[in-house]
Design an enzyme around this catalytic site. Structure first.
Site, PDB file in Angstrom:
ATOM      1  N   CYS A   1       0.824  -1.203   0.000  1.00 39.73           N
ATOM      2  CA  CYS A   1       0.000   0.000   0.000  1.00 39.73           C
ATOM      3  C   CYS A   1       0.865   1.263   0.000  1.00 39.73           C
ATOM      4  O   CYS A   1       1.379   1.637  -1.054  1.00 39.73           O
ATOM      5  CB  CYS A   1      -1.001  -0.031   1.155  1.00 39.73           C
ATOM      6  SG  CYS A   1      -2.455   0.978   0.823  1.00 39.73           S
TER       7      CYS A   1
ATOM      8  N   HIS B   1      -3.668  -4.863   0.441  1.00 39.18           N
ATOM      9  CA  HIS B   1      -2.974  -5.432   1.606  1.00 39.18           C
ATOM     10  C   HIS B   1      -3.028  -6.955   1.555  1.00 39.18           C
ATOM     11  O   HIS B   1      -3.937  -7.565   2.134  1.00 39.18           O
ATOM     12  CB  HIS B   1      -3.634  -4.944   2.898  1.00 39.18           C
ATOM     13  CG  HIS B   1      -3.405  -3.497   3.170  1.00 39.18           C
ATOM     14  ND1 HIS B   1      -2.329  -3.032   3.889  1.00 39.18           N
ATOM     15  CD2 HIS B   1      -4.116  -2.405   2.797  1.00 39.18           C
ATOM     16  CE1 HIS B   1      -2.380  -1.717   3.960  1.00 39.18           C
ATOM     17  NE2 HIS B   1      -3.452  -1.307   3.311  1.00 39.18           N
TER      18      HIS B   1
ATOM     19  N   GLU C   1      -1.442  -9.038   3.133  1.00 37.68           N
ATOM     20  CA  GLU C   1      -1.262  -9.662   4.452  1.00 37.68           C
ATOM     21  C   GLU C   1      -2.579 -10.111   5.075  1.00 37.68           C
ATOM     22  O   GLU C   1      -2.601 -11.030   5.885  1.00 37.68           O
ATOM     23  CB  GLU C   1      -0.508  -8.718   5.404  1.00 37.68           C
ATOM     24  CG  GLU C   1      -1.227  -7.435   5.833  1.00 37.68           C
ATOM     25  CD  GLU C   1      -0.983  -6.255   4.897  1.00 37.68           C
ATOM     26  OE1 GLU C   1      -0.647  -6.486   3.713  1.00 37.68           O
ATOM     27  OE2 GLU C   1      -1.137  -5.091   5.347  1.00 37.68           O
TER      28      GLU C   1
END
Ligand code: GLN
Length: 551
Positions: free
Chosen positions: A394, A525, A527
């Site tokens: 990001c 994102h 993750e």
């Protein structure tokens, strides 16, 4: 609303100290019940007035975990999704602010039909309604509800009242698990039960008796202390469960099962459970075992700014990033050593940049605002020029674009509007849809949030890593790569390998493998979608690129 007969509710509450491990306990209970064939869902209750976690500084509250529907929530929601393999939505998260907001809106809409609307019962009833709805939507056998905060504080009283009322409505379907802390004072050298006894009494004062006690402490409980807690907290000895400190949170469900906790839970809930799911359980145990294999390491530096909270370094701010690195590293047989590097440091001490060579790879995670940005840009330049694997998430991707524009395209004042609106070359600019929002100061829940599709370009690192052309990832941003610079940036060698389906929004950028071993950033994102048993393909590609360097 009557409770669907088969739905059971487990409330998880915390005693004695904050940060006692309610979230991981709730997640672990979910996993061990799922492993017994039950359909589980989970709810987190945060006692804050904030409507969601999106407006809170990560150093105060930890990471903001974004759900697929864009709800900005607490990091525990990430633990639930990862342990129980769930896809949760906004019905699974509530705060005091959110509950009050709904009640007030309903009152304005005359939904209470002229009644006097009161804190009790209307607030607890709204809470109960949400809990039931989450259970119905998931068709859950068991709903696990974590009540944030610690027993005895003022803020979570209305949520405990909701739990008590639900128990009254259907006593057999509701149980309480109290996670409590047993200190071992240095000079005394023995585990003390008294604070937990008091915490249970305080919970009793709310009309609630815990059914299980999860005893957190340095070590396992001995029989003597189990008996003591059993007598003073009014529960059978076998429901006092040891939860000693562990190196890896992924051992916790395994430790619980050593005490046959899923059997005991199913027994008291009166639900028929299946034999443990050997495939799931073995996969989990194998995964948990990796975290103890420390022979070969991979050294990752995470350059961020949300670490410093007084004297503490709060790695909580980047929890999902750390876990995503772990899963991919374990899948490659490596133990990750993660170092926290403060971006602000590189602004004052550029000579420190050469220390980055000690790492096998560098990650710049998400962020907001101007602090540390020039330091980040120095880091990106250094790793690009020195061919150190780099993964930008990001803000970390936006940094890549700014750095490339400045140092390769030669646009010396290239910047993002977020930091330097007067710059002539705003290579990162505000998204069209965000302009009106910011003008009216409508900050809460208004970024580009949650799931959006992207299409990958053939022959790129992104496309090869995912092994497919179309992806869906979670987002949280207001700014984007400015479309008017894309042509020049691509001509200068930066490849936009992922775009929104209409081609307008840049979702991934990278340098080709022949120019750099791994220099890739995502506007989303990744993750948030990394799972212990399914590491994220881009994190795995990054870790793989980090490994050959280490001989
Ligand atoms: N601040 C940037 C934006 O709003 C990046 C956000 C992030 O890293 N999550 O676009």
């Amino acid at each position: 609303m009557a409770i669907k007969k088969e739905t059971k509710y487990i409330f998880v509450v915390g005693g004695v100290i904050s940060g006692v491990g309610k979230g991981v306990t709730a997640s672990s209970l979910g996993l061990i019940l799922k492993n017994r064939g039950l359909n589980v869902t989970a709810i987190k209750i945060d006692p804050y007035i904030n409507v969601d976690a999106g407006t809170m500084n990560p150093t105060e509250h930890g990471e903001v975990f974004v759900l697929s529907d864009g709800d900005e929530t607490d990091q525990d929601m990430g633990n639930y999704e990862r342990f129980m393999d769930l896809n949760l939505t906004r019905i699974n998260y509530m705060t005091t602010g959110r509950v009050y907001k709904t009640v007030i809106e309903k009152e304005r809409n005359l939904e209470y039909k002229g009644k006097c609307v009161e804190v009790v019962p209307h607030i607890p009833l709204e809470v109960i309604g949400r809990i039931k709805k989450a259970g119905e939507m998931a068709k859950a056998d068991v709903v696990i509800v974590e009540v944030g905060g610690t027993i005895g504080e003022y803020q979570n009283i209305l949520f405990l009242e909701a739990a008590r009322m639900l128990k009254m409505e259907s006593p057999k379907d509701v149980i309480f698990v109290m996670v409590s802390y047993l200190p071992t004072p240095g000079k005394i050298g023995e585990m003390k039960t008294k604070p937990t006894q008091y915490a249970v009494r305080t919970l009793n004062a709310s009309g609630i008796q815990p059914d299980f006690l999860i005893a957190r402490g340095e070590s396992n409980l001995d029989e003597k202390r189990k008996e003591k807690l059993s007598i003073f907290c009014s529960m059978p000895c076998e429901r006092v469960i040891s939860a000693p400190d562990v190196d890896s949170i992924y051992d916790i469900p395994i430790n619980f099962e050593k005490e046959k906790l899923s059997d005991k839970l199913c027994d008291i809930l009166g639900v028929a459970c299946k034999k443990p799911d050997a495939k799931l359980w073995n996969a989990w145990k194998n995964f948990a075992k990796y975290s103890h294999n420390g022979k070969e390491v991979v050294k990752i530096g995470v350059v961020g700014k949300y670490f410093d909270s007084g004297d503490y370094m709060l790695s909580d701010s980047y929890l999902s990033v750390i876990e995503a690195i772990k899963y991919s590293a374990y899948s490659q047989g490596r133990k990750p050593i993660i170092s926290w590097l403060n971006s602000v440091d590189y602004e004052k001490h550029p000579e420190k940049l050469k220390e980055l060579k000690k790492f096998d790879g560098i990650v710049v995670p998400g962020g907001f605002g101007s602090r540390g940005v020039e330091g980040n840009l120095k880091v990106v330049k250094f790793v690009r020029e020195n061919k150190i694997p780099y993964f930008g998430l990001c803000y970390g991707m936006q940094m890549m674009v700014i750095e490339y524009a400045r140092n390769v395209l030669g646009l010396k004042d290239a910047h993002t509007r977020e930091v330097s609106p007067s710059s002539k070359h705003l290579v990162i600019d505000i998204m069209e849809s965000q302009k009106e929002i910011l003008k009216n100061n409508l900050y809460g829940g208004s970024m580009r949030l949650g799931n959006y599709d992207a299409v990958l370009r053939d022959g790129t690192i992104a496309r090869n890593s995912y092994g497919k052309k179309e992806i869906v990832e979670r987002h949280r941003h207001r700014y984007e790569v400015n479309p008017s610079f894309i042509g020049d940036l691509e001509q200068a060698g930066l490849v936009f390998s992922g775009r929104s389906p209409d081609g307008h929004l840049m979702e991934i950028c990278e340098l080709p493998k022949n120019k750099h071993p791994f220099f890739l950033g995502t506007q989303f994102h990744p993750e948030f979608l990394a799972h212990p048993l399914r590491p994220h393909p881009l994190f795995t590609a990054f870790i793989k690129a980090c490994i050959p360097k280490k001989k």
